[in-house]
Write an enzyme that holds these catalytic residues in place. Structure first.
Site, short mmCIF file in Angstrom:
data_model
loop_
_atom_site.label_atom_id
_atom_site.label_comp_id
_atom_site.label_asym_id
_atom_site.label_seq_id
_atom_site.Cartn_x
_atom_site.Cartn_y
_atom_site.Cartn_z
N ALA A 84 0.85 -1.20 0.00
CA ALA A 84 0.00 0.00 0.00
C ALA A 84 0.88 1.24 0.00
O ALA A 84 1.81 1.36 0.80
CB ALA A 84 -0.91 0.00 1.22
N THR A 132 10.87 0.59 -4.38
CA THR A 132 11.09 1.01 -5.77
C THR A 132 12.57 1.32 -6.02
O THR A 132 13.30 1.69 -5.10
CB THR A 132 10.25 2.27 -6.05
N ASP A 133 12.97 1.26 -7.29
CA ASP A 133 14.34 1.66 -7.64
C ASP A 133 14.53 3.17 -7.54
O ASP A 133 15.65 3.66 -7.57
CB ASP A 133 14.71 1.17 -9.06
N GLU A 134 13.40 3.91 -7.43
CA GLU A 134 13.52 5.38 -7.43
C GLU A 134 14.22 5.91 -6.19
O GLU A 134 14.66 7.06 -6.17
CB GLU A 134 12.14 6.01 -7.62
N TYR A 157 7.86 11.48 -3.95
CA TYR A 157 7.49 10.05 -3.91
C TYR A 157 8.70 9.21 -3.52
O TYR A 157 8.64 8.40 -2.59
CB TYR A 157 6.95 9.60 -5.28
N LYS A 161 9.36 6.87 -0.15
CA LYS A 161 9.64 5.43 -0.19
C LYS A 161 10.99 5.15 0.47
O LYS A 161 11.15 4.15 1.18
CB LYS A 161 9.64 4.92 -1.64
N ASN A 186 10.25 0.04 -13.06
CA ASN A 186 8.89 0.37 -13.51
C ASN A 186 8.13 -0.87 -13.99
O ASN A 186 8.65 -1.61 -14.83
CB ASN A 186 8.95 1.35 -14.68
P1 NAD Z 1 -1.09 1.63 -6.87
O1 NAD Z 1 -1.12 3.11 -6.68
O2 NAD Z 1 -1.65 1.03 -8.11
O3 NAD Z 1 -1.85 0.93 -5.66
C1 NAD Z 1 -1.68 1.32 -4.33
C2 NAD Z 1 -2.76 0.64 -3.50
O4 NAD Z 1 -2.57 1.05 -2.14
C3 NAD Z 1 -4.18 1.05 -3.90
O5 NAD Z 1 -5.02 -0.07 -3.94
C4 NAD Z 1 -4.61 2.00 -2.79
O6 NAD Z 1 -6.01 1.99 -2.55
C5 NAD Z 1 -3.82 1.47 -1.60
N1 NAD Z 1 -3.56 2.52 -0.61
C6 NAD Z 1 -3.03 3.76 -0.86
N2 NAD Z 1 -2.96 4.46 0.30
C7 NAD Z 1 -3.43 3.63 1.28
C8 NAD Z 1 -3.59 3.78 2.67
N3 NAD Z 1 -3.28 4.93 3.31
N4 NAD Z 1 -4.08 2.73 3.39
C9 NAD Z 1 -4.40 1.56 2.76
N5 NAD Z 1 -4.29 1.38 1.43
C10 NAD Z 1 -3.80 2.40 0.70
O7 NAD Z 1 0.42 1.23 -6.65
P2 NAD Z 1 1.30 0.11 -7.38
O8 NAD Z 1 1.84 0.66 -8.62
O9 NAD Z 1 0.54 -1.16 -7.39
O10 NAD Z 1 2.51 -0.02 -6.35
C11 NAD Z 1 2.44 -0.91 -5.25
C12 NAD Z 1 3.74 -0.83 -4.47
O11 NAD Z 1 4.83 -1.16 -5.31
C13 NAD Z 1 4.02 0.58 -3.93
O12 NAD Z 1 4.57 0.45 -2.64
C14 NAD Z 1 5.04 1.14 -4.91
O13 NAD Z 1 5.88 2.08 -4.28
C15 NAD Z 1 5.80 -0.11 -5.30
N6 NAD Z 1 6.41 -0.10 -6.64
C16 NAD Z 1 5.65 0.26 -7.74
C17 NAD Z 1 6.25 0.22 -9.00
C18 NAD Z 1 5.46 0.55 -10.25
O14 NAD Z 1 6.03 0.61 -11.34
N7 NAD Z 1 4.15 0.75 -10.18
C19 NAD Z 1 7.58 -0.14 -9.14
C20 NAD Z 1 8.31 -0.50 -7.99
C21 NAD Z 1 7.71 -0.47 -6.75
P1 TYD Z 2 5.57 7.12 -14.88
O1 TYD Z 2 4.79 6.04 -15.55
O2 TYD Z 2 4.83 8.20 -14.16
O3 TYD Z 2 6.60 6.39 -13.91
P2 TYD Z 2 7.88 7.00 -13.10
O4 TYD Z 2 7.83 8.47 -13.12
O5 TYD Z 2 7.65 6.46 -11.73
O6 TYD Z 2 9.07 6.44 -13.77
O7 TYD Z 2 6.50 7.82 -15.97
C1 TYD Z 2 7.41 7.05 -16.76
C2 TYD Z 2 8.18 8.03 -17.61
O8 TYD Z 2 7.28 8.62 -18.56
C3 TYD Z 2 8.78 9.19 -16.83
O9 TYD Z 2 10.04 9.53 -17.41
C4 TYD Z 2 7.81 10.32 -17.03
C5 TYD Z 2 7.26 10.05 -18.43
N1 TYD Z 2 5.87 10.51 -18.67
C6 TYD Z 2 5.58 11.30 -19.77
O10 TYD Z 2 6.45 11.64 -20.58
N2 TYD Z 2 4.28 11.71 -19.96
C7 TYD Z 2 3.29 11.36 -19.09
O11 TYD Z 2 2.11 11.79 -19.29
C8 TYD Z 2 3.60 10.52 -17.97
C9 TYD Z 2 2.54 10.11 -16.99
C10 TYD Z 2 4.91 10.12 -17.80
#
Ligand code: NAD
Ligand code: TYD
Length: 349
Positions: A84, A132-134, A157, A161, A186
């Protein structure tokens, strides 16, 4: 072995794939999905396992310390897999405090509640933190993030994290709480909320709407199919070393512009449009503030120690993803109605 496993954020993008995998593969585990159902959470994402006997959904907010404490008291979880979070960089630029509240305080609430209910007996217990790698910051033209790269988060963000990762390690060091952290690149795939690059652009191509590429489009990301991330989490949860960190990535770097052109080509094919039609929608827009130039993960530790590797190529994963968005118009319609329209208007004008 039977156990109570709490998965947080299981109605979100990655969490829903983790929930599905655990509910289906581990019938002896009782899986609890704790999710606040924010804009990013959607029970449609897990509807195929909703009736499973080993699955329980709990709506609640990890920011609410009393709620979290009573939930842990009630179920005495053996393990937590914590996903979450507030997860979108652009939203963190507009409202950083929301990220501190959920990602830092929420994580600390879970850690504290877990520590208290374990009451000093950590045998067979695990707090698995999904990160995350960020947190590592931004790379130049060369190099990869390894598990020992120093933290250097650049966006609110990423900083939130990083702070949550530090809290997890601090609980490990101070209270001997058993933890594992994984830092992934990502993700892309089904059920991804259309605010992130790939699902946003798929949706816009479908609707013949503008594709807003930030800055010069030469920003680089390392993309991994979400089901491969879920498989990695499963493997690390069961076989990973307590106290360790694992980087997860696809060795799959793309500049945003190259990726968008690939997406346009694949979408033109799928939608039966003339090649070049979707690429005409590309529009270079104002850059994101503090935009990280390049992320790239060295996932060789996970490969060497646990034998993990991605199961699909990028083209295969993207094709599956596009098919899912074409077949699930109702899902897209539901998540892009209401508040999404306001968000889109504010973000892209
Ligand atoms: P997402 O935004 O799709 O989902 C987040 C979920 O957490 C949602 O269902 C939301 O309702 C729930 N949530 C948010 N705030 C909450 C709170 N206060 N209490 C309870 N639930 C809450 O996110 P995601 O992309 O599925 O990412 C999941 C995890 O993986 C995160 O911790 C993110 O940092 C990490 N992550 C994501 C990516 C990516 O590319 N999306 C990559 C690496 C790590
Ligand atoms: P995003 O999917 O938001 O992931 P993150 O910022 O966590 O890597 O964005 C991926 C890349 O795409 C990032 O370099 C920002 C760029 N981006 C755009 O160019 N246009 C957009 O509308 C969005 C959402 C992202």
């Amino acid at each position: 072995m039977s156990k109570n496993v709490l998965i947080t954020g299981g109605a979100g993008f990655i969490g829903s794939h983790v929930i599905r995998l655990f509910v289906k593969n581990y019938p002896k585990y009782q899986i609890f999905n704790l999710d606040a159902l924010t804009y990013a959470g959607n029970l449609e994402n897990v509807k195929d396992v909703a009736e499973a006997p080993n699955y329980t959904f709990v709506r609640g907010n990890i920011k609410d310390v009393n709620f979290v404490n009573s939930l842990f008291k009630k179920h005495s979880f053996d393990s937590v897999i914590h996903l979450a979070a507030e997860s979108h960089v652009d939203r963190s630029i507009k409202d950083p405090n929301a990220f501190i509240e959920t990602n830092v305080i929420g994580t600390s609430n879970l850690l504290n509640a877990f520590r208290n209910t374990c009451n000093g007996n950590f045998e067979n217990k695990l707090f698995y933190h999904v990160s995350t790698d960020e947190v590592y910051g931004s790379l130049g033209k060369t190099g990869l993030f390894t598990e020992s790269t120093a933290y250097d988060p650049q966006s609110p963000y990423a900083a939130s994290k990083a702070a949550s990762d530090h809290m997890v390690r601090a609980f490990g060091n101070t209270y001997h709480l058993p933890f594992i952290i994984s830092n992934c690149s990502n993700n892309y795939g089904a059920n991804h909320f259309p605010e992130k690059l790939i699902p946003l652009f798929i949706n816009n191509i479908k609707n013949s709407a503008t594709l807003p590429v930030y800055g010069d489009g030469q920003y680089t990301r390392d993309w991994l199919f979400v089901e491969d991330h879920a498989r990695a989490i499963d493997l690390i949860f069961h076989k990973g070393k307590v106290g360790d960190t694992y980087n997860i990535g696809g060795f799959n770097e793309w500049t945003n512009l190259d990726l968008v052109h690939l997406l346009c080509k694949l979408m033109d094919e799928k939608l039966g449009r003339k090649q070049g039609t979707s690429a005409k929608l590309i529009s270079f827009v104002k850059d994101r503030a503090g935009h990280d130039r390049r992320y790239a993960i060295d996932a060789s530790k996970l490969n060497k120690e646990l034998g993990w590797e991605p199961s699909v190529t990028f083209e295969e994963g993207l094709a599956k993803t596009i098919d899912w968005y074409i077949e699930n118009q109702e899902w897209l319609d539901n998540v892009t109605s209401g508040a999404y329209k306001d968000y889109y208007e504010k973000m892209y004008g």
